[in-house]
Design an enzyme around this catalytic site. Structure first.
Site, PDB file in Angstrom:
ATOM      1  N   VAL A 258      -5.106   0.170  -3.003  1.00 42.34           N
ATOM      2  CA  VAL A 258      -4.575   1.527  -2.972  1.00 42.34           C
ATOM      3  C   VAL A 258      -3.076   1.432  -2.716  1.00 42.34           C
ATOM      4  O   VAL A 258      -2.617   0.546  -1.979  1.00 42.34           O
ATOM      5  CB  VAL A 258      -5.265   2.378  -1.890  1.00 42.34           C
ATOM      6  CG1 VAL A 258      -4.452   3.611  -1.541  1.00 42.34           C
ATOM      7  CG2 VAL A 258      -6.645   2.792  -2.350  1.00 42.34           C
ATOM      8  N   CYS A 259      -2.350   2.341  -3.324  1.00 39.17           N
ATOM      9  CA  CYS A 259      -0.910   2.420  -3.144  1.00 39.17           C
ATOM     10  C   CYS A 259      -0.289   1.053  -3.499  1.00 39.17           C
ATOM     11  O   CYS A 259      -0.680   0.426  -4.478  1.00 39.17           O
ATOM     12  CB  CYS A 259      -0.584   2.868  -1.719  1.00 39.17           C
ATOM     13  SG  CYS A 259       1.098   3.464  -1.480  1.00 39.17           S
ATOM     14  N   THR A 260       0.662   0.586  -2.710  1.00 41.17           N
ATOM     15  CA  THR A 260       1.358  -0.651  -3.054  1.00 41.17           C
ATOM     16  C   THR A 260       0.568  -1.902  -2.691  1.00 41.17           C
ATOM     17  O   THR A 260       1.083  -3.012  -2.837  1.00 41.17           O
ATOM     18  CB  THR A 260       2.739  -0.686  -2.388  1.00 41.17           C
ATOM     19  OG1 THR A 260       2.585  -0.449  -0.982  1.00 41.17           O
ATOM     20  CG2 THR A 260       3.646   0.388  -2.985  1.00 41.17           C
TER      21      THR A 260
ATOM     22  N   ALA B 259      -3.634   5.209  -6.647  1.00 44.83           N
ATOM     23  CA  ALA B 259      -2.219   5.540  -6.571  1.00 44.83           C
ATOM     24  C   ALA B 259      -1.802   5.671  -5.096  1.00 44.83           C
ATOM     25  O   ALA B 259      -2.379   5.033  -4.225  1.00 44.83           O
ATOM     26  CB  ALA B 259      -1.941   6.804  -7.377  1.00 44.83           C
TER      27      ALA B 259
END
Length: 239
Positions: A104-106, A154
């Site tokens: 998730v995310c970075t 994202a």
């Protein structure tokens, strides 16, 4: 996997992790049937999150059981993880045997630095997303992206939705809906500006410059390590 065996979700818990990247999905994971969640780091000492308070690992890289689901949260610490060869090798080793390799995310940048997203479609936080192409991944502006056995979410809050998508893949849509209902996941944001399609362009520019200013040098260093002079590809494609 035998029906009586628990599903093992393994999550690297590293310094400067964005806590909601981890705790949002983990709250959903906790409602999966017959599932163990393992928070792994070098030691069992508390690990400080980006909020200034700490979470305690449950296992270490040496003692962690093999992952059925490998899940990497994000935050600035996900980029700092690029300089940790033990952690990167742990990701590679567990990805080889996992049913699902996820982030998730970075957290997608930690997977990418381990060579685990080369040749895959993937997403990340919108302000860093374009840099995934430096690792040979195909950046996709979607909330949750599935490509073979990779699932990437994202930015930050999308981690909760990612966990519902994973639940549907593992246990079926009905179980995912039951968990969603139990957790009363019914977003009603107070402002229409939580993504770069609706936010003020000036705010987008400022935040993009700030985020990429911190992260692009770390990404470039990781890419340079993966792709020494004379090699065409940053890492082999994994399927």
């Amino acid at each position: 996997m035998p029906k009586d065996e628990p599903l093992r979700i393994v999550i690297p818990l590293f310094p400067n992790v964005t806590q909601l990247d981890l705790t949002g999905p983990a709250q959903v994971f906790a409602n999966y049937p017959n599932t163990e969640v393992h928070l792994v780091w070098h030691t069992l000492e508390p690990v400080e999150t980006d909020c200034g308070w700490s979470i305690v690992p449950t296992t270490t890289f040496e003692t962690c059981p093999p992952a059925d689901v490998l899940f990497v949260p994000g935050g600035q610490g996900a980029f700092e993880l690029h300089d940790d060869p033990v952690a990167i090798e742990f990701l590679r080793r567990n990805a080889d045997g996992a049913r699902w390799v996820t982030s998730v995310c970075t957290g997608s940048f930690a997977l990418a630095a381990a060579g685990l997203l080369t040749g895959y479609r993937a997403t990340s936080h919108w302000a860093s997303l374009s840099m995934l192409s430096m690792f040979g991944a195909t950046p996709v502006r979607e909330r949750v992206v599935i490509d073979r056995n990779r699932i990437t979410g994202a930015g930050i809050t999308s981690g909760i939705e990612f966990a519902f998508v994973l639940a549907a893949q593992l246990f079926g849509d009905e179980r995912a809906k039951i968990i969603q209902l139990f957790l009363e996941y019914d977003p009603q944001p107070g402002f229409d500006g939580g993504n770069p399609w609706t936010a003020d362009p000036e705010l987008i520019s400022k935040l993009t410059a700030e985020v990429q200013g911190r992260r692009l040098p770390l990404v470039q260093q990781a890419v340079d390590r993966m792709n020494p002079v004379g090699l065409e590809d940053p890492a082999p494609t994994r399927v």
